[in-house]
Design an enzyme around this catalytic site. Structure first.
Site, PDB file in Angstrom:
ATOM      1  N   GLY A 251       0.767  -1.210   0.326  1.00 50.24           N
ATOM      2  CA  GLY A 251      -0.006   0.025   0.022  1.00 50.24           C
ATOM      3  C   GLY A 251       0.741   1.116   0.047  1.00 50.24           C
TER       4      GLY A 251
ATOM      5  N   PHE B  27       2.386   3.231   2.285  1.00 51.71           N
ATOM      6  CA  PHE B  27       3.755   3.464   3.114  1.00 51.71           C
ATOM      7  C   PHE B  27       4.068   2.164   3.939  1.00 51.71           C
ATOM      8  CE2 PHE B  27       1.310   5.299   6.092  1.00 51.71           C
ATOM      9  CZ  PHE B  27       2.080   5.304   7.276  1.00 51.71           C
ATOM     10  N   ALA B  28       3.305   1.155   3.687  1.00 48.95           N
ATOM     11  CA  ALA B  28       3.628   0.020   4.643  1.00 48.95           C
ATOM     12  C   ALA B  28       3.209  -1.125   3.839  1.00 48.95           C
ATOM     13  CB  ALA B  28       2.768   0.009   5.888  1.00 48.95           C
TER      14      ALA B  28
ATOM     15  N   ASP C 102     -13.406   3.650  11.756  1.00 46.68           N
ATOM     16  CA  ASP C 102     -13.524   3.197  10.330  1.00 46.68           C
ATOM     17  C   ASP C 102     -14.002   1.719  10.247  1.00 46.68           C
ATOM     18  OD1 ASP C 102     -12.873   3.469   7.597  1.00 46.68           O
ATOM     19  OD2 ASP C 102     -11.027   2.627   7.924  1.00 46.68           O
TER      20      ASP C 102
ATOM     21  N   LYS D 158       3.912  -5.956   9.511  1.00 47.09           N
ATOM     22  CA  LYS D 158       3.521  -4.887   8.816  1.00 47.09           C
ATOM     23  C   LYS D 158       4.772  -3.952   8.952  1.00 47.09           C
ATOM     24  CE  LYS D 158      -0.079  -1.266   8.713  1.00 47.09           C
ATOM     25  NZ  LYS D 158      -1.423  -0.736   9.229  1.00 47.09           N
TER      26      LYS D 158
END
Length: 480
Positions: A131, A133-134, A245, A151
Site C-alpha cells: 500500500g 507507505f507500509a 473506520d 507490517k
C-alpha cells in the site's frame, strides 16, 4: 557476543537520566516481580525489579527508582564475566543492564519496547499486500516456526511530526488491544530503514470478500457477527479508544468461512477519545460508513462506532449499502444527511428495530453499546433458529432425492456487491492503504546485517533524516 547497533533509533527519547521518577499507580497490579543483579567491574549488586504495563521499578538499599520503558530500546545481552543472559534497556543516551533469569521479564518488556534484531528472529517468506507507505509480509519465527503477519513501514516516508505521532499512536493503541475480536500485536522492531509490527496472522480474508462469494446470511448468523463486534468494540471503548473506520474490509476472519471468529483490524484511524474533540485527524473515515456528526464537524464520542456497525447490519440484512451516490462527494452528502430507505428489507421486526436505533442520525438518540447488546434481536434470532431446527427434524430425509440440492436465494443487491465497485467508491478515503511500494526482502536483510556487528546505539546527537511521506497518507482526512 552482545549485539550492538549504530543507528539512532526513530523512537529515541530526550532525557537527562535513565530513572525518571515516574509516578507509580499503587493500585495497579504488577505484571511480575523478581530478583536480578547489576554488574560492575568490581562486583555484582542485587536489585529487586518490578514491572507494570509501562513502568520498570527498581528497589535497592531501601530506595525505589522508576522509569517509563514504553518505546525504549530493548536487547538481549550476555555477561562478559560469566556468560549469564541479561537485558539492556536504552533511553536516549542512557542504558540500564541487569542479569539473571530474564526470560519472563523480557517477554513482558518486548510488548512495550522496541527491538533491533528482526532478521535474526524472523524469516520473511512472501509479500501479502502492499500500500501507500507500509507493506504486509508473511514471516516465520526462526525459533518456533510460527507464522505472523509483519507490517513493515519505510521510515523515509514518514517525514513530519504529525505523521510520526500517528504511527506512534497506532502502535500504542494496538498494544492495548487484548480481546479475541481485536487484532493482536506481539512486538515491534526497528532498523535504520524500517519499522516492523509483528502481528497475528489472520488467514480467512476480510468480510467483504466473504460476502462477495456467499449467499444471504441467516438472521442468526448476522446476530452472531454483530454481537461479536459489539463485544470487541465494548472492550476497545473501555480502553478509551474509538476505531472510526469499521467496515467489511476491516473485519477479518481468523479462518476461512468461519464467521464466528471475526476480528476488527486496521487501527490507522483509531484514536483516544478526547472530550475537547482535539483529535489528530478529526474528520476522517470511509464514505458511506461514517457517523453523520463526523461529517457535520460536530463533537463526537464512542457512538460513532455504533453507527458504523449499524451500516454493516444494514448491508448484511438488505444486501445493499444505505448510501449509494454516483461519486464520493454524493455518497458523503447522503451519508451526512443520514436519510435511509428501510423499505423492502426482508428481516424480523427486532432486526429492523435495532438497525434503526443504531442508525439514528442524532448521536444523543442513538442506542448505546450496552443497550444494543441487550436488544431482543439477539435472543429472538436464537429462538427462531431453534424452532426451525425442531421443524426440520420432523422431515423425512428419504423423500429428498440425493441428486437434489437445497439452495438459498442469493443476497439481494440494488447494485452488485462486488469488490471492484466497492473499492472504486471507497479506496480514496480508506486509511492506511496497504502499500504500493514493494520492499526488496534482500535489502532489508542486508541493511540489518551491516548494522549487527557495529558499536552500541549511537550516543551522538544525530539529526533525524528528513523523511518523505507519500501524499496519499493525507487521505486519512476527508475534506468536504
Amino acid at each position: 557476543m552482545n549485539q550492538k547497533y549504530c543507528f539512532k533509533s526513530y523512537f529515541s527519547q530526550q532525557c537527562t537520566q535513565f530513572w525518571d521518577n515516574t509516578k507509580i499507580d499503587k493500585t495497579q497490579k504488577y505484571l511480575m516481580e523478581d530478583l536480578y543483579y547489576i554488574q560492575t567491574p568490581f562486583e555484582t549488586i542485587p536489585c529487586n525489579l518490578r514491572l507494570n504495563k509501562k513502568n520498570l521499578i527498581m528497589e535497592q538499599d531501601d530506595k525505589q527508582y522508576s522509569t517509563n520503558v514504553e518505546n525504549a530500546g530493548l536487547e538481549l545481552i550476555t555477561s562478559d564475566f560469566n556468560n549469564d543472559q541479561g537485558v539492556r534497556i536504552t533511553k536516549g543516551n542512557y542504558t540500564f543492564e541487569f542479569f539473571g533469569k530474564i526470560k519472563s521479564i523480557f517477554d513482558q518488556l518486548k510488548k512495550t519496547s522496541i527491538q533491533f534484531n528482526f532478521t535474526q528472529r524472523y524469516t520473511i517468506k512472501k509479500m501479502i499486500a502492499k500500500g501507500t507507505f507500509a507493506t504486509i509480509y508473511l514471516a516465520e519465527c526462526k525459533f518456533t516456526q510460527n507464522e505472523y503477519a509483519v507490517k513493515c513501514f519505510e521510515k523515509r516516508h514518514i517525514n513530519n511530526e504529525k505523521d510520526k505521532k500517528n504511527l506512534i499512536k497506532e502502535m500504542q493503541i494496538l498494544r492495548l488491544m487484548n480481546h479475541k475480536q481485536l487484532l493482536t500485536i506481539y512486538e515491534v522492531f526497528e532498523n535504520s530503514n524500517y519499522i516492523y509490527f509483528v502481528q497475528e496472522l489472520l488467514k480467512g480474508g476480510d468480510l467483504h470478500e466473504y460476502l462477495e462469494r456467499s449467499e444471504k446470511l441467516s438472521e442468526l448468523k448476522i446476530s452472531q457477527i454483530i454481537q461479536n463486534l459489539l463485544n470487541g468494540i465494548q472492550y476497545m471503548h473501555s480502553q478509551g479508544v474509538l476505531h472510526r473506520d469499521i467496515k467489511p474490509e476491516n473485519l477479518i476472519l481468523r479462518q476461512k468461512n468461519n464467521l464466528n471468529d471475526i476480528v476488527i483490524g486496521d487501527f490507522g484511524l483509531a484514536d483516544f477519545y478526547k472530550y475537547d474533540g482535539n483529535y489528530l485527524y478529526r474528520r476522517c473515515g470511509t464514505p458511506g460508513y461514517v457517523a453523520p456528526e463526523i461529517l457535520r464537524g460536530q463533537p463526537y464520542d464512542y457512538k460513532v462506532d455504533i453507527y458504523s456497525i449499524g451500516v454493516l447490519l444494514y448491508i448484511l440484512l438488505s444486501g445493499r449499502r444505505p448510501f449509494i451516490g454516483k461519486n464520493n462527494q454524493q455518497t458523503i452528502k447522503l451519508n451526512e444527511i443520514g436519510d435511509i430507505n428501510y423499505d423492502d428489507i426482508d428481516c424480523s421486526s427486532e432486526a429492523l428495530s435495532l438497525m434503526k436505533k443504531m442508525l439514528e442520525s442524532q448521536p444523543e438518540n442513538r442506542i448505546s453499546i450496552l443497550s444494543a447488546k441487550q436488544h431482543p434481536f439477539f435472543t429472538n434470532a436464537q429462538k427462531r433458529e431453534s424452532q426451525k431446527t425442531k421443524i426440520s427434524l420432523k422431515l423425512d430425509v428419504k423423500c429428498i432425492p440425493q441428486q437434489e440440492h437445497l439452495c438459498v436465494s442469493p443476497i439481494i443487491t440494488s447494485r452488485p456487491l462486488n469488490r471492484h465497485s466497492m473499492m472504486n467508491n471507497f479506496t480514496l478515503y480508506t486509511p492506511r492503504q496497504l502499500p504500493r511500494l514493494s520492499h526488496d526482502v534482500k535489502s532489508i536483510i542486508k541493511t540489518e546485517s551491516n548494522e549487527i556487528h557495529r558499536s552500541t546505539i549511537s550516543r551522538q546527537s544525530l539529526s533525524r533524516a528528513n523523511l518523505r511521506l507519500n501524499n496519499q497518507f493525507t487521505n486519512l482526512q476527508m475534506y468536504l
